[in-house]
Design an enzyme around this catalytic site. Structure first.
Site, PDB file in Angstrom:
ATOM      1  N   CYS A 163      14.095   0.531   0.417  1.00 63.40           N
ATOM      2  CA  CYS A 163      13.253  -0.674   0.448  1.00 63.40           C
ATOM      3  C   CYS A 163      13.906  -1.823   1.220  1.00 63.40           C
ATOM      4  O   CYS A 163      13.214  -2.727   1.682  1.00 63.40           O
ATOM      5  CB  CYS A 163      12.919  -1.122  -0.969  1.00 63.40           C
ATOM      6  SG  CYS A 163      11.959   0.111  -1.868  1.00 63.40           S
TER       7      CYS A 163
ATOM      8  N   ASN B 295       4.148  -1.327  -3.578  1.00 61.36           N
ATOM      9  CA  ASN B 295       5.475  -1.318  -2.957  1.00 61.36           C
ATOM     10  C   ASN B 295       5.448  -0.337  -1.789  1.00 61.36           C
ATOM     11  O   ASN B 295       5.365   0.867  -1.997  1.00 61.36           O
ATOM     12  CB  ASN B 295       6.517  -0.904  -4.013  1.00 61.36           C
ATOM     13  CG  ASN B 295       7.930  -0.872  -3.463  1.00 61.36           C
ATOM     14  OD1 ASN B 295       8.142  -0.956  -2.257  1.00 61.36           O
ATOM     15  ND2 ASN B 295       8.901  -0.746  -4.352  1.00 61.36           N
TER      16      ASN B 295
ATOM     17  N   HIS C 290      10.727  -8.721  -0.596  1.00 65.62           N
ATOM     18  CA  HIS C 290      10.252  -7.341  -0.752  1.00 65.62           C
ATOM     19  C   HIS C 290       9.252  -7.310  -1.905  1.00 65.62           C
ATOM     20  O   HIS C 290       9.462  -7.931  -2.941  1.00 65.62           O
ATOM     21  CB  HIS C 290      11.444  -6.425  -1.040  1.00 65.62           C
ATOM     22  CG  HIS C 290      11.039  -5.049  -1.429  1.00 65.62           C
ATOM     23  ND1 HIS C 290      10.136  -4.305  -0.707  1.00 65.62           N
ATOM     24  CD2 HIS C 290      11.413  -4.269  -2.482  1.00 65.62           C
ATOM     25  CE1 HIS C 290       9.972  -3.121  -1.286  1.00 65.62           C
ATOM     26  NE2 HIS C 290      10.728  -3.079  -2.366  1.00 65.62           N
TER      27      HIS C 290
END
Ligand code: UT7
Length: 330
Positions: free
Chosen positions: A120, A287, A257
């Site tokens: 990520c 996500n 994020h």
């Protein structure tokens, strides 16, 4: 006497583009196949829907679309780019890289293209890496892409993970331009990356070419990741403030994020960043791992929030653990 600063190369954002696959999977859709509820997902994560790549779409397909959009935004073509970095943990193949496929898709036969894997945190790592190339003077223009098809890594029977992720891609074009070395310059002003491999088992995929010879599925101790996330994120953002002499007050936008609304809110609060400066897209995209930051940048640029001259902090944390932040004058 006037104080003068030495000229300094900066990596300036000259283009931004994104791509989301058209298929949307809502929480209500998931309720039909899984022991979960829209209420649980929204309350615990803030996610309402996510995009899922079609059968004919791969990570390189999504990434190429985003790359073309970013180049069009910059008024440039593949001929103008000499560095392509793709942040992804879901490559089409073990090799060759997604980056070389996108390079070919753009008709480029020059320059260098490679993938970067920091889960990520991948986009922040890739921006930082591109910045090193550009500010060294070795390369002139970089295409930095975050592209993922996490839907292909999920165990769709595991409600603790499959409700969290989605597919998508975002890209920016960075160009080496001379600044005067102050924080008034446009471009990447500072970047801070960290990793700690002791946390491997908290967030990982249980397969790979050298272990199981399969792709595997994403596994996560969600509560453990959550516990570390806020401290890690605030650590690197504060490092960015310290390195530039800036504060939360100076920020125009905080583009974190997009893993979980609660992590984003808690991080912003701990850093003293006003809620109206925080860009949230987790509700719409879930996500999307390395794609989440450029997708959020796109949304906030397209709706008129991010404008040239704005001070934008991007940050991410993910598997490894890895984490990082970069401060960019838009
Ligand atoms: O991209 C970077 C990495 N990822 C992250 O940043 C994710 C970090 N972690 C999180 O976002 C959160 O920990 C989650 C959203 C994954 C989970 O939220 P939580 O508040 O930490 O819940 P939990 O794991 O403590 O689970 C609470 C309960 C459990 O039931 P019991 O044991 O209390 O009976 C779970 O089984 O919620 C249950 N549960 C669900 N219930 C309905 C877990 N997933 C679901 C679900 N629907 N989808």
């Amino acid at each position: 006497m006037t104080l003068s600063h030495p000229a300094k190369l900066r990596s300036v954002v000259v283009g931004l583009g994104c791509y989301l696959p058209p298929r949307i999977l809502s929480n209500a859709d998931l309720e039909k196949t899984l022991d979960t509820t829209d209420e649980w997902i929204v309350q615990r994560t803030g996610i309402r829907q996510r995009h899922i790549a079609g059968e004919d779409e791969r990570t390189s397909t999504l990434g190429l679309r985003a790359a073309k959009a970013a180049l069009a935004d910059a008024g440039l073509s593949g001929a103008d780019i000499d560095l392509v970095i793709v942040a992804t943990s879901t490559p089409d193949y073990t090799f060759p890289s997604v980056a070389t496929q996108i390079q070919a898709g753009l008709g480029m036969t020059h320059g260098v293209a490679f993938d970067l894997q920091a889960v990520c945190s991948g986009f922040v790592f890739a921006v930082t890496t591109a910045d090193k190339f550009l500010t060294s003077g070795s390369h002139k223009r970089a295409l930095v892409i975050g592209a993922e098809t996490f839907s292909r890594l999920l165990d769709w029977n595991d409600r603790t993970t499959c409700v969290l992720f989605g597919d998508g891609a975002g890209a920016i074009v960075l160009e080496a331009q001379e600044g005067d070395g102050t924080i008034a310059d446009r471009g990447v002003l500072t970047a801070h990356l960290r990793s700690d491999g002791r946390y491997r088992d908290k967030l990982y995929v249980d397969g790979g070419p050298s272990s199981t010879r399969t792709t595997g599925h994403l596994k996560m101790e969600g509560r453990e990741v959550f516990r570390h996330a806020v401290a890690m994120v605030t650590d690197v953002v504060q490092a960015g403030f310290a390195a530039t002499g800036t504060t939360a007050e100076d920020l125009s936008w905080f583009v974190p994020h997009q893993a979980n609304r609660r992590i984003i809110d808690a991080s912003a609060e701990k850093l003293g960043i006003a809620p109206q400066k925080v860009v949230i897209t987790v509700d719409l995209h879930g996500n999307t791992s390395a794609a989440s930051v450029p997708l959020a940048l796109c949304v906030a640029r397209d709706d008129g929030r991010i404008k040239p001259g704005d001070l934008v902090m991007i940050e991410a944390m993910g598997g490894g653990f890895t984490w990082g932040a970069a401060l960019i004058r838009w």
